[in-house]
Enzyme design. Sequence first.
Site, PDB file in Angstrom:
ATOM      1  N   HIS A 157      44.368  41.528  37.887  1.00 18.58           N
ATOM      2  CA  HIS A 157      44.758  42.859  37.420  1.00 18.58           C
ATOM      3  C   HIS A 157      45.954  42.785  36.476  1.00 18.58           C
ATOM      4  O   HIS A 157      45.935  43.365  35.386  1.00 18.58           O
ATOM      5  CB  HIS A 157      45.099  43.753  38.603  1.00 18.58           C
ATOM      6  CG  HIS A 157      45.765  45.030  38.212  1.00 18.58           C
ATOM      7  ND1 HIS A 157      45.079  46.101  37.683  1.00 18.58           N
ATOM      8  CD2 HIS A 157      47.073  45.414  38.241  1.00 18.58           C
ATOM      9  CE1 HIS A 157      45.919  47.074  37.403  1.00 18.58           C
ATOM     10  NE2 HIS A 157      47.141  46.685  37.729  1.00 18.58           N
ATOM     11  N   HIS A 162      46.427  44.065  32.372  1.00 20.63           N
ATOM     12  CA  HIS A 162      47.566  44.487  31.566  1.00 20.63           C
ATOM     13  C   HIS A 162      47.804  43.551  30.383  1.00 20.63           C
ATOM     14  O   HIS A 162      48.339  43.975  29.351  1.00 20.63           O
ATOM     15  CB  HIS A 162      48.816  44.596  32.428  1.00 20.63           C
ATOM     16  CG  HIS A 162      48.801  45.787  33.339  1.00 20.63           C
ATOM     17  ND1 HIS A 162      49.043  47.068  32.880  1.00 20.63           N
ATOM     18  CD2 HIS A 162      48.539  45.890  34.666  1.00 20.63           C
ATOM     19  CE1 HIS A 162      48.954  47.918  33.894  1.00 20.63           C
ATOM     20  NE2 HIS A 162      48.638  47.231  34.986  1.00 20.63           N
ATOM     21  N   GLU A 203      47.009  52.947  33.886  1.00 18.59           N
ATOM     22  CA  GLU A 203      46.204  52.329  34.943  1.00 18.59           C
ATOM     23  C   GLU A 203      44.768  52.845  34.954  1.00 18.59           C
ATOM     24  O   GLU A 203      43.827  52.063  35.078  1.00 18.59           O
ATOM     25  CB  GLU A 203      46.840  52.560  36.315  1.00 18.59           C
ATOM     26  CG  GLU A 203      48.156  51.825  36.533  1.00 18.59           C
ATOM     27  CD  GLU A 203      48.011  50.310  36.672  1.00 18.59           C
ATOM     28  OE1 GLU A 203      46.876  49.784  36.587  1.00 18.59           O
ATOM     29  OE2 GLU A 203      49.039  49.654  36.863  1.00 18.59           O
ATOM     30  N   SER A 222      40.132  45.857  35.045  1.00 11.13           N
ATOM     31  CA  SER A 222      40.150  44.690  35.928  1.00 11.13           C
ATOM     32  C   SER A 222      39.348  44.906  37.211  1.00 11.13           C
ATOM     33  O   SER A 222      39.411  44.087  38.119  1.00 11.13           O
ATOM     34  CB  SER A 222      41.595  44.324  36.288  1.00 11.13           C
ATOM     35  OG  SER A 222      42.242  45.396  36.950  1.00 11.13           O
TER      36      SER A 222
END
Length: 290
Positions: A157, A162, A203, A222
């Site tokens: 993730h 990111h 997010e 992700s």
Amino acid sequence: MSGIPVRTPIAADGRLGVAVQHPGLSDPGYLLRRRTIAAAARGHRVGDPYPTVDYSEGEERTWRTVHRALLGAQDEHACRAALGARDQAPIPADHIPQHAEVGSHLRRLTGFDFTLAGGVVANKRFLGSMAAGYFHAVQFVRHPAVPLFTPEPDIIHDVFGHGIHLSSPAFADIYRLFGQAAERIERKDVLQMISDVYWFTLEYGVLEENGAPKAYGAALLSSYGEIRRLHASRIRRLDIDAMLATPYDVGGYQPVLFAARTLDEVTDTLAGFLDRLGDDTAPQPCAGRP
């Protein structure tokens, strides 16, 4: 949090249950490994060097499995801006990268780098560090039994999800907007407002492209299972007040997502909101996380 269905895969066959049943939160051996890796973050100062991790072949296999699955899911369900950023992202497919391996490239692309986290980081530190170009990332890998979903951030993730964003100047500018706002604010309730809006954008944000929702949020990028079920979420128009009034579940699939028309709209809307915030901001109820 009443009224929000728990949508957490707890088995490889996609069976759903409460987050604590996920093996990543209930397997003693895995939890010991996770704690051992995370221990390096204790006392870590933002930007300081930190140890590398010697990953096992099983952990490397989990990375390869998830990376391969995510590429196909992103091709189908990610927005053009995210796919363009992914093309520039220095994320290897064949092995788990050390933070420095990816971060050295990110610095050249956008000025960002990773700094070490052991798990959840307080809002002031996590968000504020983005103003200086640091993103907190963990080093542990999700549980191999359910590799396509994790109820908490892992290196896939943080560094893959990111890392895609932080390869793009347009996305990196949004991170800096959040960081600059958090850096000047001390009040916890205002910092929580920033965190809640961060959640629904960087997010879990989506863009409307050709009449369909396409993911740009790193949590979606992700999560193989969740990015493939965007159609099952309730998609609302980008609206800061609505975000602040909407509860969310940090450990499961999200029932409500917010969509913009373009990434420029996201940037402009966030800049208008964040620029107005200060320690004198009037209290505003935040639904937030449980």
